[in-house]
Design an enzyme around this catalytic site. Sequence first.
Site, PDB file in Angstrom:
ATOM      1  N   GLU A 204       9.250  22.495  22.242  1.00 18.75           N
ATOM      2  CA  GLU A 204      10.184  21.355  22.303  1.00 18.75           C
ATOM      3  C   GLU A 204      11.076  21.356  21.214  1.00 18.75           C
ATOM      4  O   GLU A 204      10.659  21.332  19.867  1.00 18.75           O
ATOM      5  CB  GLU A 204       9.576  19.975  22.491  1.00 18.75           C
ATOM      6  CG  GLU A 204      10.399  18.864  22.682  1.00 18.75           C
ATOM      7  CD  GLU A 204       9.728  17.650  22.788  1.00 18.75           C
ATOM      8  OE1 GLU A 204      10.082  16.840  23.569  1.00 18.75           O
ATOM      9  OE2 GLU A 204       9.042  17.397  21.676  1.00 18.75           O
ATOM     10  N   ARG A 214      14.925  12.239   8.634  1.00 19.57           N
ATOM     11  CA  ARG A 214      13.641  12.630   8.231  1.00 19.57           C
ATOM     12  C   ARG A 214      13.534  13.670   7.413  1.00 19.57           C
ATOM     13  O   ARG A 214      12.576  13.943   6.504  1.00 19.57           O
ATOM     14  CB  ARG A 214      12.906  12.878   9.247  1.00 19.57           C
ATOM     15  CG  ARG A 214      12.466  11.411  10.262  1.00 19.57           C
ATOM     16  CD  ARG A 214      11.105  11.584  11.226  1.00 19.57           C
ATOM     17  NE  ARG A 214      10.734  10.387  11.626  1.00 19.57           N
ATOM     18  CZ  ARG A 214       9.950  10.252  12.297  1.00 19.57           C
ATOM     19  NH1 ARG A 214       9.003  11.715  13.040  1.00 19.57           N
ATOM     20  NH2 ARG A 214       9.580   9.242  13.201  1.00 19.57           N
ATOM     21  N   GLU A 280       6.556  18.039  13.148  1.00 16.06           N
ATOM     22  CA  GLU A 280       7.691  18.111  14.233  1.00 16.06           C
ATOM     23  C   GLU A 280       8.908  18.866  14.047  1.00 16.06           C
ATOM     24  O   GLU A 280       9.845  18.628  15.021  1.00 16.06           O
ATOM     25  CB  GLU A 280       7.977  16.316  14.350  1.00 16.06           C
ATOM     26  CG  GLU A 280       6.988  15.622  14.803  1.00 16.06           C
ATOM     27  CD  GLU A 280       7.474  14.138  14.669  1.00 16.06           C
ATOM     28  OE1 GLU A 280       8.710  13.975  14.527  1.00 16.06           O
ATOM     29  OE2 GLU A 280       6.579  13.272  15.012  1.00 16.06           O
TER      30      GLU A 280
END
Length: 390
Positions: A204, A214, A280
């Site tokens: 993804e 972030r 992530e």
Amino acid sequence: MTSLVPRRPGPCRLVYEVDCQRIIEGDSEYISAANETMAKMVYRYPADRQIGDLAQNCTKFKEVYSYNLYTVSQEELDFPIAYTILTYKDAIQTEKLLYAIYRPHNVYCIHVDKISETGPSLLYAMTSIANCLPNVFIASKLEDVIYAGFSRLKADLNCMFDLLHNTDIKWRYVINLPPQEYPIKTNAEIVKILKVFNGTSSIESIHDDKAYYRCNESYTVRDQTIQATGKKKDPPSYNITVGRGSAYGVFSWSFVNFSVNDVKAQEILKWLEDTYSPDEFFWATLASNKHLNVPGVLGFPNRKLWIPVTLSWKANKDCNGKYVHDVCVFGIWDINRVVSEKELFANKFHHDFQPLALQCMEEWFLNKSFSPKPFGTDYYRKLIYSVKTT
């Protein structure tokens, strides 16, 4: 299909208190009755140490937990898959996942959190199980995994390093899993899907402001939590655009080898160490910067190819169980929908929350594995084609 161990013909029942098939089929009236039955049931689960003690006798462990019962085709034997499982509590739940995906020609690395919720008994249990299964091992280096910290990503990378360097099994892909996931595609079906992907990884990746916010400030670990320092970070090397995506994916051997051993990948990893939730960003960034020449990816952000796991976010309002960290823990009203999804796994189940949900999934999956029906891959072929021609 070659049966390596004889099996009983016909459907297998693991659950006798209710008819799981009617729950799987979505019979609303019956599910309501089953929910009332479940509320009256008393469940007793083995503790981590009990599981570890049982696995001290490998013959008995494999008999009790049915590790001598499986089927495998030549197509599967020719396409080994590697798995990483990152666990921090509940040996019983981790073992349920391991059993579902276990095949003796695949390979499995289990990372046990150094400071787990159940203490050293979890490591004892998982080490004992691994000692009974020659293609299952504990990661050679264990991390104290802190939520949103670098240690979460490092745990996966430790297992991937071991899979590259410490096993003779010539695996084609790595799939990384938490113990709360459960498969909705059998090993045979996963092999067929990955053969369609033909070396392309399923990662993804999107580019949005969340990645920027972030990653433009340094974070540090204080009191077992991630805290902002207020210090701005320098831009990353190689003129990359930071991608954001799931920590979980389906990674080809060539992609994993690049991620672990390539100089560019290691510099990007170093830059991400003090960001918030680098798990992530690392895979997503490697997957979506074409100029890095990362093998096994298309080189641009595209979420359509992400097939590892189906999950329900709180914002979707399609959960009949409960929410943990804004993700649905599936209950018995959810599994009719879950089993029809196109992804490989479903996240998440808790063995002690609406226990019939996971138990009926186990029964359904076992029967699906032993009584396979024709499985078409047209959906995945069209998916690959649509992305590559975009």
